[in-house]
Design a protein around this motif. Structure first.
Motif, mmCIF file in Angstrom:
data_model
loop_
_atom_site.group_PDB
_atom_site.id
_atom_site.type_symbol
_atom_site.label_atom_id
_atom_site.label_comp_id
_atom_site.label_asym_id
_atom_site.label_seq_id
_atom_site.Cartn_x
_atom_site.Cartn_y
_atom_site.Cartn_z
ATOM 1 N N GLY A 28 19.755 97.407 56.191
ATOM 2 C CA GLY A 28 20.402 96.118 55.971
ATOM 3 C C GLY A 28 20.583 95.340 57.256
ATOM 4 N N ALA A 29 20.944 96.041 58.336
ATOM 5 C CA ALA A 29 21.179 95.357 59.611
ATOM 6 C C ALA A 29 19.887 94.812 60.191
ATOM 7 C CB ALA A 29 21.842 96.321 60.600
ATOM 8 N N VAL A 30 18.813 95.602 60.177
ATOM 9 C CA VAL A 30 17.549 95.160 60.762
ATOM 10 C C VAL A 30 16.956 94.012 59.944
ATOM 11 C CG1 VAL A 30 15.178 95.839 61.301
ATOM 12 C CG2 VAL A 30 17.071 97.371 61.859
ATOM 13 N N LEU A 31 17.006 94.116 58.613
ATOM 14 C CA LEU A 31 16.481 93.034 57.784
ATOM 15 C C LEU A 31 17.295 91.755 57.967
ATOM 16 C CD1 LEU A 31 15.607 94.873 54.437
ATOM 17 C CD2 LEU A 31 14.048 94.075 56.227
ATOM 18 N N GLY A 32 18.616 91.889 58.025
ATOM 19 C CA GLY A 32 19.461 90.716 58.230
ATOM 20 C C GLY A 32 19.222 90.077 59.590
ATOM 21 N N ALA A 33 19.109 90.915 60.615
ATOM 22 C CA ALA A 33 18.856 90.384 61.957
ATOM 23 C C ALA A 33 17.480 89.734 62.040
ATOM 24 C CB ALA A 33 18.974 91.503 62.996
ATOM 25 N N ALA A 34 16.483 90.341 61.386
ATOM 26 C CA ALA A 34 15.136 89.769 61.402
ATOM 27 C C ALA A 34 15.106 88.413 60.707
ATOM 28 C CB ALA A 34 14.148 90.727 60.742
ATOM 29 N N ALA A 35 15.864 88.284 59.614
ATOM 30 C CA ALA A 35 15.897 87.014 58.888
ATOM 31 C C ALA A 35 16.462 85.892 59.758
ATOM 32 C CB ALA A 35 16.722 87.164 57.615
ATOM 33 N N ILE A 36 17.329 86.252 60.694
ATOM 34 C CA ILE A 36 17.920 85.251 61.587
ATOM 35 C C ILE A 36 17.075 85.067 62.844
ATOM 36 C CG2 ILE A 36 19.932 84.712 63.032
ATOM 37 C CD1 ILE A 36 21.604 86.372 61.029
ATOM 38 N N GLY A 57 22.509 83.369 75.405
ATOM 39 C CA GLY A 57 23.122 83.895 74.183
ATOM 40 C C GLY A 57 22.772 85.346 73.938
ATOM 41 N N SER A 58 21.518 85.714 74.195
ATOM 42 C CA SER A 58 21.107 87.110 73.997
ATOM 43 C C SER A 58 21.849 88.035 74.947
ATOM 44 C CB SER A 58 19.594 87.243 74.207
ATOM 45 O OG SER A 58 18.877 86.522 73.229
ATOM 46 N N ASN A 59 21.983 87.617 76.199
ATOM 47 C CA ASN A 59 22.715 88.440 77.162
ATOM 48 C C ASN A 59 24.179 88.587 76.773
ATOM 49 O OD1 ASN A 59 20.446 88.843 78.746
ATOM 50 N ND2 ASN A 59 20.862 87.079 80.059
ATOM 51 N N ALA A 60 24.759 87.507 76.231
ATOM 52 C CA ALA A 60 26.154 87.573 75.797
ATOM 53 C C ALA A 60 26.315 88.554 74.637
ATOM 54 C CB ALA A 60 26.639 86.179 75.391
ATOM 55 N N ILE A 86 27.811 93.262 59.326
ATOM 56 C CA ILE A 86 27.699 92.055 60.148
ATOM 57 C C ILE A 86 27.668 92.424 61.636
ATOM 58 C CG2 ILE A 86 28.883 89.946 60.867
ATOM 59 C CD1 ILE A 86 29.876 89.670 57.996
ATOM 60 N N ALA A 87 28.504 93.373 62.028
ATOM 61 C CA ALA A 87 28.517 93.803 63.428
ATOM 62 C C ALA A 87 27.172 94.388 63.838
ATOM 63 C CB ALA A 87 29.627 94.827 63.648
ATOM 64 N N LEU A 88 26.571 95.179 62.966
ATOM 65 C CA LEU A 88 25.268 95.763 63.275
ATOM 66 C C LEU A 88 24.187 94.688 63.336
ATOM 67 C CD1 LEU A 88 25.376 99.004 61.077
ATOM 68 C CD2 LEU A 88 25.741 98.804 63.538
ATOM 69 N N VAL A 89 24.288 93.685 62.475
ATOM 70 C CA VAL A 89 23.331 92.580 62.510
ATOM 71 C C VAL A 89 23.430 91.842 63.846
ATOM 72 C CG1 VAL A 89 22.793 90.313 61.541
ATOM 73 C CG2 VAL A 89 23.180 92.248 60.021
ATOM 74 N N VAL A 90 24.658 91.572 64.278
ATOM 75 C CA VAL A 90 24.866 90.870 65.546
ATOM 76 C C VAL A 90 24.244 91.653 66.705
ATOM 77 C CG1 VAL A 90 26.622 90.148 67.218
ATOM 78 C CG2 VAL A 90 26.924 89.646 64.789
ATOM 79 N N LEU A 91 24.387 92.961 66.687
ATOM 80 C CA LEU A 91 23.858 93.781 67.775
ATOM 81 C C LEU A 91 22.341 93.945 67.701
ATOM 82 C CD1 LEU A 91 26.645 96.509 67.758
ATOM 83 C CD2 LEU A 91 26.314 94.729 69.464
ATOM 84 N N ALA A 92 21.755 93.744 66.502
ATOM 85 C CA ALA A 92 20.305 93.894 66.346
ATOM 86 C C ALA A 92 19.550 92.606 66.621
ATOM 87 C CB ALA A 92 19.982 94.389 64.935
ATOM 88 N N VAL A 93 20.254 91.475 66.647
ATOM 89 C CA VAL A 93 19.578 90.183 66.829
ATOM 90 C C VAL A 93 18.895 90.060 68.197
ATOM 91 C CG1 VAL A 93 20.047 87.725 67.192
ATOM 92 C CG2 VAL A 93 20.827 88.835 65.114
ATOM 93 N N PRO A 94 19.537 90.401 69.332
ATOM 94 C CA PRO A 94 18.913 90.139 70.639
ATOM 95 C C PRO A 94 17.519 90.733 70.832
ATOM 96 C CG PRO A 94 21.237 90.611 70.933
ATOM 97 C CD PRO A 94 20.924 90.893 69.497
ATOM 98 N N PRO A 95 17.278 92.024 70.533
ATOM 99 C CA PRO A 95 15.915 92.532 70.779
ATOM 100 C C PRO A 95 14.855 91.893 69.892
ATOM 101 C CG PRO A 95 17.277 94.196 69.709
ATOM 102 C CD PRO A 95 18.196 93.106 70.120
ATOM 103 N N ILE A 96 15.208 91.583 68.640
ATOM 104 C CA ILE A 96 14.233 90.937 67.756
ATOM 105 C C ILE A 96 13.976 89.506 68.215
ATOM 106 C CG2 ILE A 96 13.739 90.246 65.382
ATOM 107 C CD1 ILE A 96 15.510 92.495 64.421
ATOM 108 N N LEU A 97 15.043 88.813 68.596
ATOM 109 C CA LEU A 97 14.911 87.448 69.084
ATOM 110 C C LEU A 97 14.060 87.405 70.350
ATOM 111 C CD1 LEU A 97 15.857 84.529 68.581
ATOM 112 C CD2 LEU A 97 17.874 85.023 69.966
ATOM 113 N N ALA A 98 14.300 88.329 71.250
ATOM 114 C CA ALA A 98 13.523 88.377 72.494
ATOM 115 C C ALA A 98 12.063 88.685 72.214
ATOM 116 C CB ALA A 98 14.115 89.424 73.433
ATOM 117 N N GLY A 99 11.794 89.599 71.276
ATOM 118 C CA GLY A 99 10.411 89.930 70.953
ATOM 119 C C GLY A 99 9.658 88.762 70.351
#
Length: 244
Positions: A35-43, A64-67, A93-106
């Motif tokens: 759920g966290a990885v899919l949610g983070a990927a969607a964002i 933002g990613s560094n923050a 939601i917390a796991l989604v927030v933590l998963a966003v930076p690496p996907i966003l950077a990639g």
């Protein structure tokens, strides 16, 4: 001795049956990770592709990613868990927030790393911005995009263990229970399960990457990595010599 106790805990039939068994906790852990990885990927994927394609907001993206990376994991999970009334949504939601930076950077780095000559050639052929994005930039960005998903998955697998602190029956529960009663066999057994789950998921995503990423792109990515490694090695001063 500790590893023998960990093996004994892992093979104990008591730990493989009931509502708090190892299979149940593995299933809960996997559900939160998925759920966290899919949610983070969607964002993160659409946002990263947009910023990489347009070149707008790159500075804000990095800041933002560094923050987000600097957020304390346990504090964020606990805060959102309490804020959402103690339900599982806060942990997710917390796991989604933590998963966003690496996907966003990639996603961002993948699009930005596409050879500008290729993009210019596509523009010269009359391709629209959307066509250049989906037919040129995204296919070439797949290696880094898949790498971002793999990094996010590994991070979430480790971070989901913290959810046990707020009562979620993930694989972090044996770690907390083992520490509480000084049962290091249980603690190490739980850690081994988390590590095995991370390795299996990473191998699965690596296989998916080999399926979706064209072979030519995999070879070129490998060549770039070897070039970077050789350049870094050449830049190191000789251990037996002196520096001017």
């Amino acid at each position: 001795m500790i590893f023998a106790d960990a093996f004994a805990w892992l093979v104990d039939p008591v730990n493989w049956s009931g509502g708090r068994s190892i299979p149940v906790r593995v299933g809960v852990h996997l559900l939160y990770c998925l759920g966290a990885v899919l949610g983070a990927a969607a964002i993160a994927v659409p946002l990263g592709l947009f910023i990489g394609h347009t070149g707008r907001g790159g500075v804000l993206l990095v800041g933002g990613s560094n923050a987000l990376r600097a957020l304390p994991t346990l504090g964020l999970v606990t805060f959102l868990y309490l804020l959402m009334g103690g339900g599982p949504a806060g942990v997710l939601i917390a796991l989604v927030v933590l998963a966003v930076p690496p996907i966003l950077a990639g996603a961002y780095a993948g699009v930005q790393g596409v050879d500008r000559g290729v993009v210019d050639a596509a523009r010269g052929m009359g391709m629209t911005g959307a066509q250049r994005l989906w037919q040129v930039e995204v296919p070439n960005a797949l290696p880094l995009l898949v790498g971002g998903l793999r990094n996010a998955t590994l991070q979430v697998v480790a971070t989901a263990s913290v959810a046990a602190y707020v009562g979620v029956e993930t694989l972090g529960r044996p770690l907390l229970d083992g520490l509480r009663v000084l049962d290091y066999g249980q603690f190490v057994g739980g850690a081994v399960l988390i590590a095995l789950l991370a390795v299996l998921l990473d191998a699965l995503l690596a296989g998916v990457g080999r399926l979706v990423v064209p072979r030519g792109l995999r070879l070129s990515a490998g060549s770039r990595r070897r070039g970077v490694e050789l350049a870094a090695a050449a830049a190191q001063p000789d251990a037996g010599g002196s520096t001017a």
